[in-house]
Design an enzyme around this catalytic site. Structure first.
Site, mmCIF file in Angstrom:
data_model
loop_
_atom_site.group_PDB
_atom_site.id
_atom_site.type_symbol
_atom_site.label_atom_id
_atom_site.label_comp_id
_atom_site.label_asym_id
_atom_site.label_seq_id
_atom_site.Cartn_x
_atom_site.Cartn_y
_atom_site.Cartn_z
ATOM 1 N N HIS A 175 0.837 -1.204 0.000
ATOM 2 C CA HIS A 175 0.000 0.000 0.000
ATOM 3 C C HIS A 175 0.875 1.259 0.000
ATOM 4 O O HIS A 175 0.521 2.261 -0.615
ATOM 5 C CB HIS A 175 -0.939 0.004 1.201
ATOM 6 N N HIS A 184 -9.649 -1.548 -4.779
ATOM 7 C CA HIS A 184 -8.527 -1.922 -3.912
ATOM 8 C C HIS A 184 -7.600 -2.907 -4.619
ATOM 9 O O HIS A 184 -6.373 -2.873 -4.445
ATOM 10 C CB HIS A 184 -8.994 -2.495 -2.572
ATOM 11 N N ASP A 210 -3.621 -2.614 -5.130
ATOM 12 C CA ASP A 210 -2.639 -3.674 -4.881
ATOM 13 C C ASP A 210 -1.775 -3.933 -6.116
ATOM 14 O O ASP A 210 -0.569 -4.166 -6.002
ATOM 15 C CB ASP A 210 -3.353 -4.971 -4.476
ATOM 16 N N HIS A 262 -2.038 -10.694 -4.861
ATOM 17 C CA HIS A 262 -0.609 -10.381 -4.773
ATOM 18 C C HIS A 262 0.271 -11.451 -5.426
ATOM 19 O O HIS A 262 1.225 -11.141 -6.131
ATOM 20 C CB HIS A 262 -0.194 -10.244 -3.306
#
Ligand SMILES: [Zn+2]
Length: 253
Positions: free
Chosen positions: A15, A173, A177, A200
């Protein structure tokens, strides 16, 4: 609060990297005083505010980028991620499809600019399903997760009293990422990234696949981010040295 325990969280460092990359900062020293970067409100908003407070200095140096020259695709189970050449800077496009009906199917596409990042992406928070959060706690992960820093859904509804910041906050979001994960390339990417059911681990795998294929990218330089690509600069092997391959826990965003 879901719990008042303190402990390590997953992937909050991305982040911070997303905030730096999103705001166009490509030269910064990060010092972490502790085991983990604080999650703040689960988004990149606090880091953007900190960058605003510190200010950004334009240095008398050319900017260097990794330009994607040909498509690279990775599949992990039913997840797919790919990087493709793109003339317009950097674009991230995500599609998520959760069994949880409240999250469900969402898509979001974002052409990176500092103004756009601040307005459309930086405030999107980490999210999870209640049963996953409970399972992570059981495994010792995400012990600091709470309604203050995580958007939590059960099978029927959103559990956070204050509601969502965007109707498609989860997909946004995921884009946040992506920007943070791909910042691990060591240089900003020029290309478009698309993922379906990604996270991720997938983002990192696509980046590694790109860098492993020497015909798929080159390093270019520019005096400004808006006027990219002033020809081929070098073989670019040094950029690979900037790649960090973190070990991820369960796929929490
Ligand atoms: Zn995240």
């Amino acid at each position: 609060m879901l719990g008042d325990r303190e402990g390590p969280l997953v992937s909050t460092a991305e982040h911070v990297l997303a905030a730096l990359r999103g705001m166009g900062v490509d030269n910064a020293t990060i010092e972490v005083d502790g085991a983990e970067v604080p999650i703040m409100d689960g988004s990149a908003a606090a880091f953007v505010a900190a960058i605003d407070q510190a200010g950004i200095v334009t240095q008398p140096a050319v900017r260097r980028f990794i330009q994607v020259l040909k498509p690279v695709q990775v599949k992990i189970g039913d997840a797919m991620g790919e990087l493709r050449p793109f003339a317009g800077g950097f674009r991230a496009e995500v599609e998520i499809n959760f069994a949880n009906k409240v999250i469900g199917h969402q898509t979001y596409a974002f052409d990176l600019s500092p103004e756009g990042f601040r307005r459309e992406v930086a405030r999107a928070r980490t999210f999870g399903c209640m049963n996953d959060v409970a399972r992570l706690w059981g495994a010792g992960f995400a012990l600091g997760a709470s309604f203050d820093n995580t958007v939590v859904f059960d099978e029927a509804r959103l559990l956070n009293a204050e509601g969502l910041r965007y109707a498609d906050e989860c997909a946004r979001h995921k884009v946040l990422d992506v920007i943070g994960d791909l910042a691990l390339a060591g240089l900003p990417l020029l290309g478009s990234y698309r993922s379906v059911r990604g996270g991720h681990k997938l983002n990192n795998a696509v980046l590694k696949a790109l860098l492993a294929d020497r015909g798929a990218w080159r390093v270019v330089e520019s005096e400004t981010a808006r006027r990219p690509v002033r020809g081929h600069v070098e073989a670019g092997a040094s950029a690979v040295g900037g790649l960090v391959a973190p070990a991820y826990g369960p796929d929490v965003s």
